[in-house]
Design an enzyme around this catalytic site. Structure first.
Site, PDB file in Angstrom:
ATOM      1  CD  GLU A   1     -12.278  47.334  16.991  1.00 12.88           C
ATOM      2  OE1 GLU A   1     -12.354  46.125  16.681  1.00 12.88           O
ATOM      3  OE2 GLU A   1     -12.978  47.852  17.887  1.00 12.88           O
TER       4      GLU A   1
ATOM      5  CG  ASP B   1     -15.168  44.832  23.889  1.00 16.71           C
ATOM      6  OD1 ASP B   1     -15.153  43.641  24.235  1.00 16.71           O
ATOM      7  OD2 ASP B   1     -15.076  45.182  22.700  1.00 16.71           O
TER       8      ASP B   1
ATOM      9  CG  HIS C   1      -7.892  43.731  23.930  1.00 12.38           C
ATOM     10  ND1 HIS C   1      -7.606  42.414  24.194  1.00 12.38           N
ATOM     11  CD2 HIS C   1      -9.009  43.712  23.166  1.00 12.38           C
ATOM     12  CE1 HIS C   1      -8.503  41.647  23.621  1.00 12.38           C
ATOM     13  NE2 HIS C   1      -9.367  42.408  22.991  1.00 12.38           N
TER      14      HIS C   1
END
EC number: 1.1.1.49
Length: 507
Positions: free
Chosen positions: A234, A253, A258
């Site tokens: 990101e 996270d 993910h």
């Protein structure tokens, strides 16, 4: 419907009352409501849909609907289908808005659930979906109160389902406790643990590409594959999420949800059928086969990083510790690189390298399959002294598609080789409409298809695999600095270099 329960044609979802807990939050405004609008435009929401916001703020039904409309027009227009200059079709929005209402109440107040019960009774359908777009600390309490109020009881002609966002727990113990709490008041078939990555078309296409093309499956094993890289890079920082991120960090996270979901799609065995139980069973097995590192091995096979001040695209950016709501001496990681091994016959000896971070050079989520180089003895008397490995790159975002490397001879009198790529970008072959990534998942929840949602054992296996890293880091922080705009700290490159490998270039 086919024999295994999969949809062969998309039909409108059955009449449903959808309760959005945390109705004033960004998730509802930026992602869920645009997704519901897109589903309505596609004709996948029947006239019987009711959308009920639930939150503690006082607001009328009409003002709540208008607030959502205004937000989509000004802040989320790029995520809805239709004319970008006039993002919402007035007639379509009017049809959707007439089913929008609001319940004001505290999530921990039993009277809130009495009001929810009245909404269901007045809706004309017993079907209800409770979407928990709230802070994780409310998950268990909300579900327990739904159960105590009798709102999770199903009948032969009505369903009750709960959608839970990540993070699902903060470690193995809390994930197990949350699962146990949920299963006290409802069954596994009522629980939809959502991971929006699984709503992306390219992620869903991994299984199709693997199992419908015999060419791929024939070499999808340790005989031909040298290693696998999974990256979620990101360019953004923590933005307004400093309070949340300080308590969570990048590993919690991103990795057990993910990245492990992407790993599972790549590494799972062929399911007996494409029904929810078969697919989720194979995914749980492969995550369960991730080798549990010792604390020493976990330290050796991991890198923690935190971005410092730097620049991206010529724009100066602050370091993580200068961000809002971040401690000036924070040791929270914004970057993680891990090496994991899967101990089963297909993947024994094949390392999986996972990498994810904020403020990296480009936005890029990709899976890279690195194949072993071909024997090159026949080239020993030429200028080609070693053949380079070839890659299959599956890009999830931003340029969805798949590309496969081939070696070819360059024109000319000498034997000189170059990499060429075969592949496709989704946008070149299919009409890619704007979306939030939640459309498929919301529709599947309403129609009762759990294939793309995580099961309890999958969640717990993911936390079990990352727990050694959490434990090792608690004993030895060892955080590494990297500048905003770099692809992580130098230690991440060293993690692969010691195995004679290197990260695939991003972008």
């Amino acid at each position: 419907m086919t024999a295994n329960g999969k949809k062969t044609k998309a039909e409108p979802a059955p009449p449903t009352t959808l309760f959005l807990f945390g109705a004033h939050g960004d998730l509802v405004k930026r992602l869920l409501m645009p997704a519901l609008y897109n589903l309505s435009r596609d004709g996948l929401l029947g006239d019987g849909l009711r959308i009920v916001g639930v939150d503690h703020n006082a607001i009328s039904d009409a003002d709540f609907a208008k607030k959502l409309e205004d937000f989509i027009r000004t802040e989320a227009a790029s995520k809805v289908k239709g004319n970008a200059d006039n993002a919402l079709d007035p007639q379509l929005w009017a049809q959707l808005a007439k089913g929008i209402s609001y319940v004001e109440g505290d999530f921990l107040d039993d009277s809130t659930y009495a009001d929810i019960g009245k909404k269901i009774a007045d809706s004309g359908t017993g079907n209800a979906v409770f979407y928990l777009a709230t802070a994780p600390r409310f998950f268990s309490d909300v579900v327990q109160r739904l159960g105590s109020a009798g709102l999770l009881t199903e009948t032969d002609d009505s369903f009750r389902r709960v959608v839970i966002e990540k993070p699902f727990g903060s470690d193995l113990a809390t994930a197990e406790a949350l699962n146990a709490s949920l299963l006290k008041v409802m069954s596994e078939k009522q629980i939809y643990r959502i991971d929006h990555y699984l709503g992306k078309e390219t992620v869903q296409n991994i299984m199709i590409s693997r199992f419908s093309n015999v060419l791929f499956e024939a070499f999808w094993n340790n005989h031909y594959i040298d290693h696998v890289q999974i990256t979620a890079a990101e360019t953004v920082g923590v933005e307004t999420r400093g309070n949340f991120f300080e308590k969570t960090g990048t590993l919690r996270d991103m990795v057990p949800n993910h990245l492990f979901q992407l790993l599972a799609m790549v590494a799972m065995e062929p399911p007996a059928a494409f029904g929810a139980d078969a697919v989720r069973g194979e995914k749980a097995k492969v995550i369960g086969a991730v080798r549990p590192w010792s604390l020493e091995d976990a330290r050796t096979n991991s890198v923690r990083g935190q971005y410092t001040a730097g620049e991206i695209g010529g724009k100066p950016l602050p370091g993580y510790r200068e961000e809002a709501n971040v401690a000036p001496d924070s040791s929270t990681e914004t970057f993680v690189a891990l090496k994991v091994m899967i101990d089963n016959w297909r993947w024994v000896g094949v390392p999986f390298y996972l990498r994810t971070g904020k403020r990296m050079s480009v936005r890029d989520t990709e899976i890279v399959i690195c194949f072993k180089p071909a024997p090159y003895a026949q080239f020993r008397d030429t200028e080609v002294d070693e053949l380079k490995p070839t890659y299959l790159k599956i890009q999830i975002q931003p340029n969805e598609g798949m590309w496969f490397d081939l070696l070819a001879k360059k024109p000319g009198p000498t034997l000189d080789m170059a990499n060429i790529q075969l592949g496709f970008a989704y946008k070149d072959f299919f009409e890619m409409q704007p979306s939030t990534g939640y459309e498929t998942l919301i529709y599947d929840c309403m129609t009762g298809d759990q294939t793309l949602f995580q099961r309890a054992d999958n969640i717990e296996n993911g936390w079990r695999a990352v727990q050694p890293f959490l434990d090792a880091w608690q004993e030895d922080d060892g955080i590494q600095a990297y500048k905003a705009g770099e692809d992580g700290p130098a230690a991440a490159d060293a993690l692969l270099a010691r195995d004679g490998r290197a990260w695939h270039s991003l972008g």
